[in-house]
Scaffold this active site. Structure first.
Site, PDB file in Angstrom:
ATOM      1  N   ARG A 126       0.823  -1.206   0.000  1.00  0.00           N
ATOM      2  CA  ARG A 126       0.000   0.000   0.000  1.00  0.00           C
ATOM      3  C   ARG A 126       0.860   1.261   0.000  1.00  0.00           C
ATOM      4  O   ARG A 126       0.449   2.299  -0.491  1.00  0.00           O
ATOM      5  CB  ARG A 126      -0.931   0.007   1.219  1.00  0.00           C
ATOM      6  CG  ARG A 126      -2.128  -0.918   1.096  1.00  0.00           C
ATOM      7  CD  ARG A 126      -3.097  -0.663   2.236  1.00  0.00           C
ATOM      8  NE  ARG A 126      -4.361  -1.380   2.043  1.00  0.00           N
ATOM      9  CZ  ARG A 126      -5.488  -1.066   2.671  1.00  0.00           C
ATOM     10  NH1 ARG A 126      -5.517  -0.060   3.519  1.00  0.00           N
ATOM     11  NH2 ARG A 126      -6.582  -1.767   2.465  1.00  0.00           N
ATOM     12  N   THR A 147       5.259   4.356  -3.268  1.00  0.00           N
ATOM     13  CA  THR A 147       5.648   5.519  -4.086  1.00  0.00           C
ATOM     14  C   THR A 147       5.239   6.842  -3.450  1.00  0.00           C
ATOM     15  O   THR A 147       5.529   7.899  -4.021  1.00  0.00           O
ATOM     16  CB  THR A 147       5.015   5.425  -5.482  1.00  0.00           C
ATOM     17  OG1 THR A 147       3.591   5.370  -5.348  1.00  0.00           O
ATOM     18  CG2 THR A 147       5.513   4.191  -6.227  1.00  0.00           C
ATOM     19  N   LYS A 163       0.018  17.234 -14.040  1.00  0.00           N
ATOM     20  CA  LYS A 163       0.077  18.653 -13.695  1.00  0.00           C
ATOM     21  C   LYS A 163       1.358  19.278 -14.241  1.00  0.00           C
ATOM     22  O   LYS A 163       1.352  20.412 -14.749  1.00  0.00           O
ATOM     23  CB  LYS A 163       0.009  18.834 -12.180  1.00  0.00           C
ATOM     24  CG  LYS A 163       0.175  20.290 -11.735  1.00  0.00           C
ATOM     25  CD  LYS A 163       0.015  20.450 -10.239  1.00  0.00           C
ATOM     26  CE  LYS A 163       0.205  21.919  -9.828  1.00  0.00           C
ATOM     27  NZ  LYS A 163      -0.078  22.147  -8.398  1.00  0.00           N
ATOM     28  N   ARG A 181     -18.787   8.366 -36.768  1.00  0.00           N
ATOM     29  CA  ARG A 181     -18.674   9.300 -37.895  1.00  0.00           C
ATOM     30  C   ARG A 181     -19.401  10.613 -37.592  1.00  0.00           C
ATOM     31  O   ARG A 181     -18.952  11.680 -37.986  1.00  0.00           O
ATOM     32  CB  ARG A 181     -19.241   8.675 -39.165  1.00  0.00           C
ATOM     33  CG  ARG A 181     -18.332   7.607 -39.774  1.00  0.00           C
ATOM     34  CD  ARG A 181     -18.961   7.025 -41.027  1.00  0.00           C
ATOM     35  NE  ARG A 181     -20.226   6.354 -40.716  1.00  0.00           N
ATOM     36  CZ  ARG A 181     -21.191   6.155 -41.609  1.00  0.00           C
ATOM     37  NH1 ARG A 181     -21.067   6.596 -42.849  1.00  0.00           N
ATOM     38  NH2 ARG A 181     -22.301   5.515 -41.264  1.00  0.00           N
ATOM     39  N   TYR A 182     -20.550  10.507 -36.932  1.00  0.00           N
ATOM     40  CA  TYR A 182     -21.300  11.684 -36.513  1.00  0.00           C
ATOM     41  C   TYR A 182     -22.366  11.248 -35.525  1.00  0.00           C
ATOM     42  O   TYR A 182     -22.493  10.053 -35.214  1.00  0.00           O
ATOM     43  CB  TYR A 182     -21.916  12.414 -37.725  1.00  0.00           C
ATOM     44  CG  TYR A 182     -22.782  11.563 -38.638  1.00  0.00           C
ATOM     45  CD1 TYR A 182     -24.115  11.290 -38.340  1.00  0.00           C
ATOM     46  CD2 TYR A 182     -22.255  11.049 -39.823  1.00  0.00           C
ATOM     47  CE1 TYR A 182     -24.894  10.528 -39.173  1.00  0.00           C
ATOM     48  CE2 TYR A 182     -23.033  10.278 -40.669  1.00  0.00           C
ATOM     49  CZ  TYR A 182     -24.358  10.019 -40.345  1.00  0.00           C
ATOM     50  OH  TYR A 182     -25.132   9.251 -41.181  1.00  0.00           O
ATOM     51  N   HIS A 219     -36.237   3.964 -34.880  1.00  0.00           N
ATOM     52  CA  HIS A 219     -36.146   5.243 -34.174  1.00  0.00           C
ATOM     53  C   HIS A 219     -36.505   5.097 -32.696  1.00  0.00           C
ATOM     54  O   HIS A 219     -37.288   5.873 -32.146  1.00  0.00           O
ATOM     55  CB  HIS A 219     -37.020   6.295 -34.843  1.00  0.00           C
ATOM     56  CG  HIS A 219     -36.608   6.601 -36.258  1.00  0.00           C
ATOM     57  ND1 HIS A 219     -35.333   6.990 -36.588  1.00  0.00           N
ATOM     58  CD2 HIS A 219     -37.294   6.539 -37.431  1.00  0.00           C
ATOM     59  CE1 HIS A 219     -35.258   7.170 -37.899  1.00  0.00           C
ATOM     60  NE2 HIS A 219     -36.434   6.899 -38.438  1.00  0.00           N
ATOM     61  N   GLU A 271     -30.841  -2.963 -40.496  1.00  0.00           N
ATOM     62  CA  GLU A 271     -29.587  -2.307 -40.116  1.00  0.00           C
ATOM     63  C   GLU A 271     -28.732  -3.173 -39.198  1.00  0.00           C
ATOM     64  O   GLU A 271     -27.521  -3.296 -39.384  1.00  0.00           O
ATOM     65  CB  GLU A 271     -29.888  -0.975 -39.411  1.00  0.00           C
ATOM     66  CG  GLU A 271     -30.455   0.100 -40.310  1.00  0.00           C
ATOM     67  CD  GLU A 271     -29.386   0.875 -41.052  1.00  0.00           C
ATOM     68  OE1 GLU A 271     -28.204   0.461 -41.007  1.00  0.00           O
ATOM     69  OE2 GLU A 271     -29.723   1.878 -41.676  1.00  0.00           O
ATOM     70  N   ARG A 328     -52.937  10.916 -25.639  1.00  0.00           N
ATOM     71  CA  ARG A 328     -53.056   9.465 -25.596  1.00  0.00           C
ATOM     72  C   ARG A 328     -54.089   8.964 -26.609  1.00  0.00           C
ATOM     73  O   ARG A 328     -53.922   7.881 -27.188  1.00  0.00           O
ATOM     74  CB  ARG A 328     -53.432   9.022 -24.177  1.00  0.00           C
ATOM     75  CG  ARG A 328     -53.294   7.525 -23.933  1.00  0.00           C
ATOM     76  CD  ARG A 328     -53.253   7.229 -22.437  1.00  0.00           C
ATOM     77  NE  ARG A 328     -52.122   7.906 -21.812  1.00  0.00           N
ATOM     78  CZ  ARG A 328     -50.881   7.429 -21.809  1.00  0.00           C
ATOM     79  NH1 ARG A 328     -50.614   6.285 -22.409  1.00  0.00           N
ATOM     80  NH2 ARG A 328     -49.922   8.096 -21.219  1.00  0.00           N
ATOM     81  N   PHE A 384     -52.252   6.165 -17.065  1.00  0.00           N
ATOM     82  CA  PHE A 384     -53.715   6.101 -17.010  1.00  0.00           C
ATOM     83  C   PHE A 384     -54.363   6.865 -18.166  1.00  0.00           C
ATOM     84  O   PHE A 384     -53.753   7.736 -18.785  1.00  0.00           O
ATOM     85  CB  PHE A 384     -54.242   6.610 -15.668  1.00  0.00           C
ATOM     86  CG  PHE A 384     -53.901   8.039 -15.338  1.00  0.00           C
ATOM     87  CD1 PHE A 384     -54.391   9.113 -16.074  1.00  0.00           C
ATOM     88  CD2 PHE A 384     -53.101   8.325 -14.236  1.00  0.00           C
ATOM     89  CE1 PHE A 384     -54.096  10.421 -15.748  1.00  0.00           C
ATOM     90  CE2 PHE A 384     -52.785   9.641 -13.902  1.00  0.00           C
ATOM     91  CZ  PHE A 384     -53.287  10.690 -14.659  1.00  0.00           C
ATOM     92  N   ARG A 399     -46.866   2.787 -13.501  1.00  0.00           N
ATOM     93  CA  ARG A 399     -46.832   3.353 -14.851  1.00  0.00           C
ATOM     94  C   ARG A 399     -45.427   3.239 -15.425  1.00  0.00           C
ATOM     95  O   ARG A 399     -44.448   3.069 -14.704  1.00  0.00           O
ATOM     96  CB  ARG A 399     -47.292   4.813 -14.839  1.00  0.00           C
ATOM     97  CG  ARG A 399     -46.231   5.781 -14.400  1.00  0.00           C
ATOM     98  CD  ARG A 399     -46.709   7.224 -14.516  1.00  0.00           C
ATOM     99  NE  ARG A 399     -45.598   8.142 -14.277  1.00  0.00           N
ATOM    100  CZ  ARG A 399     -45.735   9.422 -13.971  1.00  0.00           C
ATOM    101  NH1 ARG A 399     -46.943   9.937 -13.846  1.00  0.00           N
ATOM    102  NH2 ARG A 399     -44.678  10.185 -13.787  1.00  0.00           N
TER     103      ARG A 399
END
Length: 528
Positions: free
Chosen positions: A66, A69, A139, A217-218, A280, A332, A442, A477, A524
């Site tokens: 532990r 360094t 740093k 790519r995007y 989608h 796809e 709805r 609901f 819900r």
């Protein structure tokens, strides 16, 4: 700007990939090597000249490693500003030698997390000295090069060769940025894990971190830049997937594939084969079947127009029969827990079709976080892990659903959980027959779902839409009876919904008047 040649390097790594070749290359360039513990042993065994950090500090490693360094001769060597008279005087007074290159990768905390290690093992895999050295070197990147992963070894050597053994400011700055990001992601994983262990649902500080999995790519649109990052979470899905074939995944592919696979996981593969088709981020067809091929055919029948160019997710190993059906139209992505050799060969004929295997299904009841950005911050919530099989359904109408209706009600509510709100799902015989998603009203969702069902029926040459005799699920609901009226007009015979509206009595009365069965879930599934 180019610094003087690198004279001394400190190497302390848990991942020893490429270590010996890199260290040998440094040594051949005249760089003195300092190292710790197992890294020092590996270098010495390879015949490389190396100084143990204990000889540098004058203290042995202690407390099971532990402390090794955390010493001024290490941190002073990393943080000293070259050319600063005060710093150089301190170095001379305390016999501190400059360290020009730091190579550290951290204790494998994320790997311990992935294998669900015991608490004490997790704690022992929290690195202290490593992040401290990395941050110090980063740093002081005006003078020190810091490397936190083997992928950058070649870049350092190339820069040294091009600059008479030194490195450019551009390289040091880039590697310092990576170093700070690495320690941030590391600490984020630790903080998230320990907050969970402590039972803190809303810790005072929430850190997010991830490692680059793929530059894209995007984004959603070509003018947006994007990338895919993996977090320390181990939930099976797009982040764990192996792409067996096909062109590069896009931002939208990844988003839609995740949506599809999370819904596929709602269906226990030991019970039934299931197929989800998403377009989608919304399911346009979901079905159960005796086989994956049957499930796919039934899911496709719900909305074959929207399914074109969609994502197909399966809850079982992709087999040849299913693969033959799926490749008949443009798709796809196919994602599944696994794929057999015959299926892989069939899909290979469509060179652009992406085939992903994940190694398992995510647990729909599993814990986890869902995160969304907003201006100036982000929203965090626990995953929606409510599963309809665990809910106590309450019959609120005079007529109770039949066993067949009840099975379809559970199926429809399972799907509605994954449809953008306001969500309406018609189902019949373990398959969706109409899906209405993402509408402000709805009643509009109910009408759109019925309209899609009518279009699908016409395309299939059916005398009437399959919403006749179907059941309907609503993710929240019905605020008014008009949404229910639309479902009645479509031919639904039973309804599942959360309940909880001020007008529940009115909606129940309308169901009784029409002879419908209705059950409340008490839960819900808004999905925005």
């Amino acid at each position: 700007m180019t610094e003087r040649p690198i004279a001394r390097a400190l190497l302390s790594v848990s991942d020893k990939t490429g270590l010996l070749d890199f260290a040998r290359s440094l040594s051949e360039r005249g760089v003195a090597l300092v190292s710790t513990g197992g890294t020092a042993r590996a270098l010495a065994e390879a015949g490389l000249p190396v100084t143990d950090v204990s000889a540098l500090t004058g203290f042995p490693e202690m407390m099971d490693g532990r402390v090794k360094t955390l010493h001024p001769k290490v941190h002073g060597g990393l943080l000293a500003i070259r050319g600063d008279a005060g710093h150089e005087a301190s170095m001379a007074d305390h016999a501190i030698e400059a360290i020009d290159l730091l190579v550290v990768n951290l204790y494998p905390f994320e790997a311990a997390l992935a294998r669900n290690a015991a608490f004490d093992d997790m704690v022992e895999n929290i690195d202290v000295g490593g992040p401290a050295m990395i941050r110090g070197a980063a740093k002081n990147h005006a003078h020190v090069v810091v490397v936190v992963e083997p992928a950058d070894y070649a870049a350092v050597l190339a820069d040294m060769d091009a600059n008479a053994g030194g490195t450019t400011a551009a390289l040091r700055k880039r590697l310092a940025a990576k170093a700070f990001s690495r320690t941030a992601a590391y600490d984020a994983a630790i903080g998230t894990w320990l907050s969970g262990e402590a039972g803190e649902a809303t810790p005072a500080f929430r850190a997010l971190g991830g490692a680059l999995a793929q530059g894209l790519r995007y984004g959603e649109n070509p003018h947006q830049s994007a990338a895919f990052y993996r977090s320390a979470a181990t939930r099976p899905g797009v982040a764990t997937a192996t792409q067996l074939q096909g062109k590069e995944l896009s931002y939208n592919n990844l988003n839609d594939t995740d949506a599809a696979y999370e819904l596929a996981a709602e269906f226990d593969p030991a019970r039934v084969a299931a197929c989800v088709i998403v377009k989608h981020a919304n399911p346009c067809g979901v079905a159960e079947g005796a086989t994956l091929a049957e499930a796919y055919e039934r899911a496709l029948a719900c909305d074959p127009v929207s399914a074109f160019g969609g994502i197909v997710a399966l809850n079982r190993t992709l087999d040849a029969d299913a693969a033959r059906e799926i490749v008949k139209i443009f798709t796809e992505v196919i994602v599944a827990p696994a794929a057999d050799e015959d299926a892989v060969a069939i899909v290979a004929a469509k060179k652009n079709l992406r085939l992903l295997v994940t190694g398992g299904l995510p647990d729909p009841r599993g814990a986890g976080l869902a995160i969304r950005t907003v201006a100036g911050g982000f929203l965090v919530q626990t995953r929606d892990n409510a599963v309809v099989d665990d809910l106590e359904l309450k019959v609120v109408t005079r007529r109770a659903p039949t066993e067949a209706e009840l099975a379809d009600l559970r199926f429809a509510f399972r799907v509605a959980k994954h449809v953008k709100s306001n969500a309406i799902v018609y189902a019949r015989g373990g398959a969706t027959v109409g899906v209405g998603a993402g509408q402000m009203s709805r009643v509009d969702s109910a009408r759109i779902a019925a309209s899609k069902a009518a279009d699908a029926a016409a395309a299939a040459g059916l005398a009437e839409p399959l919403t006749r005799g179907s059941v309907v699920a609503s993710d929240a609901f019905f605020p008014f009876a008009d949404g229910l009226d639309a479902a009645i007009a479509a031919g639904a015979t039973a309804v599942i919904q959360p309940g909880g509206s001020m007008r529940d009595a009115e909606v129940i009365a309308r169901a009784d008047e029409a002879g419908l069965a209705m059950v409340f879930t008490g839960v819900r599934h808004f999905r925005h």
